[in-house]
Design a protein around this motif. Structure first.
Motif, PDB file in Angstrom:
ATOM      1  N   THR A   1      79.662  10.639   9.256  1.00 15.17           N
ATOM      2  CA  THR A   1      81.102  10.523   9.506  1.00 15.17           C
ATOM      3  C   THR A   1      81.882  11.543   8.678  1.00 15.17           C
ATOM      4  OG1 THR A   1      81.249   8.738   7.876  1.00 15.17           O
ATOM      5  CG2 THR A   1      81.055   8.091  10.182  1.00 15.17           C
ATOM      6  N   THR A   2      81.425  11.793   7.460  1.00 19.22           N
ATOM      7  CA  THR A   2      82.050  12.814   6.622  1.00 19.22           C
ATOM      8  C   THR A   2      81.872  14.179   7.262  1.00 19.22           C
ATOM      9  OG1 THR A   2      81.612  11.500   4.650  1.00 19.22           O
ATOM     10  CG2 THR A   2      82.118  13.831   4.311  1.00 19.22           C
ATOM     11  N   GLU A   3      80.682  14.448   7.764  1.00 18.26           N
ATOM     12  CA  GLU A   3      80.409  15.721   8.445  1.00 18.26           C
ATOM     13  C   GLU A   3      81.358  15.929   9.618  1.00 18.26           C
ATOM     14  OE1 GLU A   3      77.004  17.381  11.465  1.00 18.26           O
ATOM     15  OE2 GLU A   3      76.308  16.225   9.747  1.00 18.26           O
ATOM     16  N   LYS A   4      81.466  14.918  10.475  1.00 20.10           N
ATOM     17  CA  LYS A   4      82.349  15.035  11.636  1.00 20.10           C
ATOM     18  C   LYS A   4      83.798  15.250  11.214  1.00 20.10           C
ATOM     19  CE  LYS A   4      81.381  11.220  13.836  1.00 20.10           C
ATOM     20  NZ  LYS A   4      81.265  10.166  14.865  1.00 20.10           N
ATOM     21  N   THR A   5      84.242  14.514  10.207  1.00 17.81           N
ATOM     22  CA  THR A   5      85.622  14.608   9.740  1.00 17.81           C
ATOM     23  C   THR A   5      85.911  15.977   9.130  1.00 17.81           C
ATOM     24  OG1 THR A   5      85.653  12.229   9.324  1.00 17.81           O
ATOM     25  CG2 THR A   5      87.334  13.548   8.224  1.00 17.81           C
ATOM     26  N   TYR A   6      85.031  16.434   8.256  1.00 17.87           N
ATOM     27  CA  TYR A   6      85.242  17.731   7.604  1.00 17.87           C
ATOM     28  C   TYR A   6      85.230  18.867   8.624  1.00 17.87           C
ATOM     29  CZ  TYR A   6      84.933  15.920   2.800  1.00 17.87           C
ATOM     30  OH  TYR A   6      85.169  15.275   1.618  1.00 17.87           O
ATOM     31  N   VAL A   7      84.291  18.846   9.549  1.00 18.85           N
ATOM     32  CA  VAL A   7      84.229  19.901  10.568  1.00 18.85           C
ATOM     33  C   VAL A   7      85.496  19.874  11.425  1.00 18.85           C
ATOM     34  CG1 VAL A   7      82.995  20.681  12.635  1.00 18.85           C
ATOM     35  CG2 VAL A   7      81.721  20.091  10.573  1.00 18.85           C
ATOM     36  N   HIS A   8      85.971  18.677  11.762  1.00 17.81           N
ATOM     37  CA  HIS A   8      87.211  18.548  12.534  1.00 17.81           C
ATOM     38  C   HIS A   8      88.381  19.218  11.815  1.00 17.81           C
ATOM     39  CE1 HIS A   8      90.526  16.678  14.755  1.00 17.81           C
ATOM     40  NE2 HIS A   8      91.026  16.359  13.578  1.00 17.81           N
ATOM     41  N   TRP A   9      88.576  18.909  10.519  1.00 16.52           N
ATOM     42  CA  TRP A   9      89.713  19.451   9.785  1.00 16.52           C
ATOM     43  C   TRP A   9      89.566  20.939   9.517  1.00 16.52           C
ATOM     44  CZ3 TRP A   9      94.159  17.544  10.155  1.00 16.52           C
ATOM     45  CH2 TRP A   9      94.336  16.173  10.306  1.00 16.52           C
ATOM     46  N   VAL A  10      88.351  21.399   9.277  1.00 10.71           N
ATOM     47  CA  VAL A  10      88.144  22.843   9.079  1.00 10.71           C
ATOM     48  C   VAL A  10      88.446  23.580  10.380  1.00 10.71           C
ATOM     49  CG1 VAL A  10      86.395  24.612   8.626  1.00 10.71           C
ATOM     50  CG2 VAL A  10      86.546  22.597   7.144  1.00 10.71           C
TER      51      VAL A  10
ATOM     52  N   ASN B   1      97.337   9.570   3.659  1.00  5.97           N
ATOM     53  CA  ASN B   1      95.880   9.474   3.641  1.00  5.97           C
ATOM     54  C   ASN B   1      95.240  10.512   4.558  1.00  5.97           C
ATOM     55  OD1 ASN B   1      95.821   7.449   1.750  1.00  5.97           O
ATOM     56  ND2 ASN B   1      95.853   5.819   3.274  1.00  5.97           N
ATOM     57  N   THR B   2      95.837  10.758   5.700  1.00  6.88           N
ATOM     58  CA  THR B   2      95.319  11.781   6.613  1.00  6.88           C
ATOM     59  C   THR B   2      95.392  13.148   5.959  1.00  6.88           C
ATOM     60  OG1 THR B   2      95.978  10.479   8.530  1.00  6.88           O
ATOM     61  CG2 THR B   2      95.613  12.831   8.891  1.00  6.88           C
ATOM     62  N   GLN B   3      96.497  13.419   5.286  1.00  8.02           N
ATOM     63  CA  GLN B   3      96.649  14.697   4.599  1.00  8.02           C
ATOM     64  C   GLN B   3      95.652  14.841   3.462  1.00  8.02           C
ATOM     65  OE1 GLN B   3     100.901  15.518   3.765  1.00  8.02           O
ATOM     66  NE2 GLN B   3     101.236  13.793   5.137  1.00  8.02           N
ATOM     67  N   ARG B   4      95.342  13.753   2.800  1.00  9.59           N
ATOM     68  CA  ARG B   4      94.343  13.796   1.719  1.00  9.59           C
ATOM     69  C   ARG B   4      92.957  14.079   2.267  1.00  9.59           C
ATOM     70  NH1 ARG B   4      96.878   8.845  -1.653  1.00  9.59           N
ATOM     71  NH2 ARG B   4      98.319  10.104  -2.855  1.00  9.59           N
ATOM     72  N   VAL B   5      92.628  13.502   3.409  1.00  8.51           N
ATOM     73  CA  VAL B   5      91.332  13.774   4.037  1.00  8.51           C
ATOM     74  C   VAL B   5      91.237  15.252   4.418  1.00  8.51           C
ATOM     75  CG1 VAL B   5      89.871  13.276   6.037  1.00  8.51           C
ATOM     76  CG2 VAL B   5      90.987  11.414   4.833  1.00  8.51           C
ATOM     77  N   ALA B   6      92.305  15.785   5.000  1.00  9.34           N
ATOM     78  CA  ALA B   6      92.328  17.208   5.356  1.00  9.34           C
ATOM     79  C   ALA B   6      92.174  18.071   4.107  1.00  9.34           C
ATOM     80  CB  ALA B   6      93.630  17.553   6.086  1.00  9.34           C
ATOM     81  N   LEU B   7      92.869  17.716   3.044  1.00  9.88           N
ATOM     82  CA  LEU B   7      92.760  18.456   1.789  1.00  9.88           C
ATOM     83  C   LEU B   7      91.339  18.391   1.244  1.00  9.88           C
ATOM     84  CD1 LEU B   7      93.992  20.023  -0.590  1.00  9.88           C
ATOM     85  CD2 LEU B   7      94.630  17.812  -1.581  1.00  9.88           C
ATOM     86  N   ASN B   8      90.721  17.213   1.269  1.00 13.29           N
ATOM     87  CA  ASN B   8      89.344  17.078   0.787  1.00 13.29           C
ATOM     88  C   ASN B   8      88.389  17.957   1.588  1.00 13.29           C
ATOM     89  OD1 ASN B   8      89.974  15.279  -1.249  1.00 13.29           O
ATOM     90  ND2 ASN B   8      89.615  13.481   0.017  1.00 13.29           N
ATOM     91  N   ALA B   9      88.591  18.011   2.896  1.00 11.54           N
ATOM     92  CA  ALA B   9      87.736  18.851   3.747  1.00 11.54           C
ATOM     93  C   ALA B   9      87.892  20.321   3.364  1.00 11.54           C
ATOM     94  CB  ALA B   9      88.087  18.641   5.216  1.00 11.54           C
ATOM     95  N   LEU B  10      89.111  20.751   3.109  1.00 10.87           N
ATOM     96  CA  LEU B  10      89.354  22.147   2.759  1.00 10.87           C
ATOM     97  C   LEU B  10      88.857  22.473   1.346  1.00 10.87           C
ATOM     98  CD1 LEU B  10      92.845  22.609   4.415  1.00 10.87           C
ATOM     99  CD2 LEU B  10      90.599  23.289   5.290  1.00 10.87           C
ATOM    100  N   VAL B  11      88.959  21.522   0.445  1.00  9.96           N
ATOM    101  CA  VAL B  11      88.409  21.718  -0.903  1.00  9.96           C
ATOM    102  C   VAL B  11      86.892  21.863  -0.804  1.00  9.96           C
ATOM    103  CG1 VAL B  11      87.980  20.584  -3.127  1.00  9.96           C
ATOM    104  CG2 VAL B  11      90.282  20.616  -2.161  1.00  9.96           C
ATOM    105  N   TYR B  12      86.249  21.029   0.009  1.00 11.07           N
ATOM    106  CA  TYR B  12      84.800  21.154   0.201  1.00 11.07           C
ATOM    107  C   TYR B  12      84.457  22.513   0.802  1.00 11.07           C
ATOM    108  CZ  TYR B  12      80.001  20.294   1.501  1.00 11.07           C
ATOM    109  OH  TYR B  12      78.635  20.403   1.609  1.00 11.07           O
ATOM    110  N   LEU B  13      85.211  22.922   1.813  1.00  4.40           N
ATOM    111  CA  LEU B  13      84.975  24.208   2.461  1.00  4.40           C
ATOM    112  C   LEU B  13      85.002  25.339   1.441  1.00  4.40           C
ATOM    113  CD1 LEU B  13      84.818  26.070   5.027  1.00  4.40           C
ATOM    114  CD2 LEU B  13      87.325  26.088   4.936  1.00  4.40           C
ATOM    115  N   TYR B  14      86.048  25.390   0.638  1.00 12.15           N
ATOM    116  CA  TYR B  14      86.212  26.508  -0.280  1.00 12.15           C
ATOM    117  C   TYR B  14      85.344  26.387  -1.529  1.00 12.15           C
ATOM    118  CZ  TYR B  14      89.850  28.711   2.428  1.00 12.15           C
ATOM    119  OH  TYR B  14      90.525  29.372   3.417  1.00 12.15           O
ATOM    120  N   LYS B  15      85.303  25.222  -2.128  1.00  8.02           N
ATOM    121  CA  LYS B  15      84.605  25.082  -3.403  1.00  8.02           C
ATOM    122  C   LYS B  15      83.092  24.998  -3.222  1.00  8.02           C
ATOM    123  CE  LYS B  15      84.455  22.257  -7.557  1.00  8.02           C
ATOM    124  NZ  LYS B  15      84.898  21.016  -8.174  1.00  8.02           N
ATOM    125  N   CYS B  16      82.634  24.160  -2.315  1.00  5.31           N
ATOM    126  CA  CYS B  16      81.199  23.926  -2.170  1.00  5.31           C
ATOM    127  C   CYS B  16      80.523  24.876  -1.189  1.00  5.31           C
ATOM    128  CB  CYS B  16      80.949  22.482  -1.728  1.00  5.31           C
ATOM    129  SG  CYS B  16      81.569  21.278  -2.900  1.00  5.31           S
TER     130      CYS B  16
END
Length: 117
Positions: free
Chosen positions: A32-41, A77-92
């Motif tokens: 579910t995290t994968e799907k969410t992060y890919v969606h926001w990226v 909360n939606t904005q925080r999820v989007a931010l988390n996805a982008l932090v993962y994209l850039y940092k990790c």
């Protein structure tokens, strides 16, 4: 019968977002995290006319989050999820420290302030 909880296969030569999916899987994150992060990226990239994330930085992330709060009326909360996805994209994934911990705190404070208004 469609099974939404089964991860799709990634080809031997992953391209674009498939590389992000593979990275997420190798780090043991939930499907579910994968799907969410890919969606926001994907939404972030499309919002910026399909520019590569390596060409963008914190200004583009902030612009995207502002768009979500002001034009799209997304919840905090939606904005925080989007931010988390982008932090993962850039940092990790990319390994580019676009958002420092202080930037993230300011972004979250901005999100909270926008919701309060």
């Amino acid at each position: 019968m469609v099974m939404d909880d089964v991860r799709p296969r990634i080809s031997a030569q992953p391209v674009r977002l498939d590389r992000l999916r593979l990275h997420i899987r190798q780090n043991g994150l939930a499907f579910t995290t994968e799907k969410t992060y890919v969606h926001w990226v994907r939404r972030f990239i499309c919002f910026h006319q399909k520019r590569h994330p390596q060409e963008m930085g914190s200004a583009e992330v902030e612009h995207f989050l502002t768009h979500l709060s002001q034009q799209r009326d997304c919840s905090v909360n939606t904005q925080r999820v989007a931010l988390n996805a982008l932090v993962y994209l850039y940092k990790c994934f990319i390994g580019k420290g676009v958002l420092s911990p202080m930037d993230r705190m300011q972004a979250l404070d901005g999100i909270a302030e926008a919701e309060a208004v």
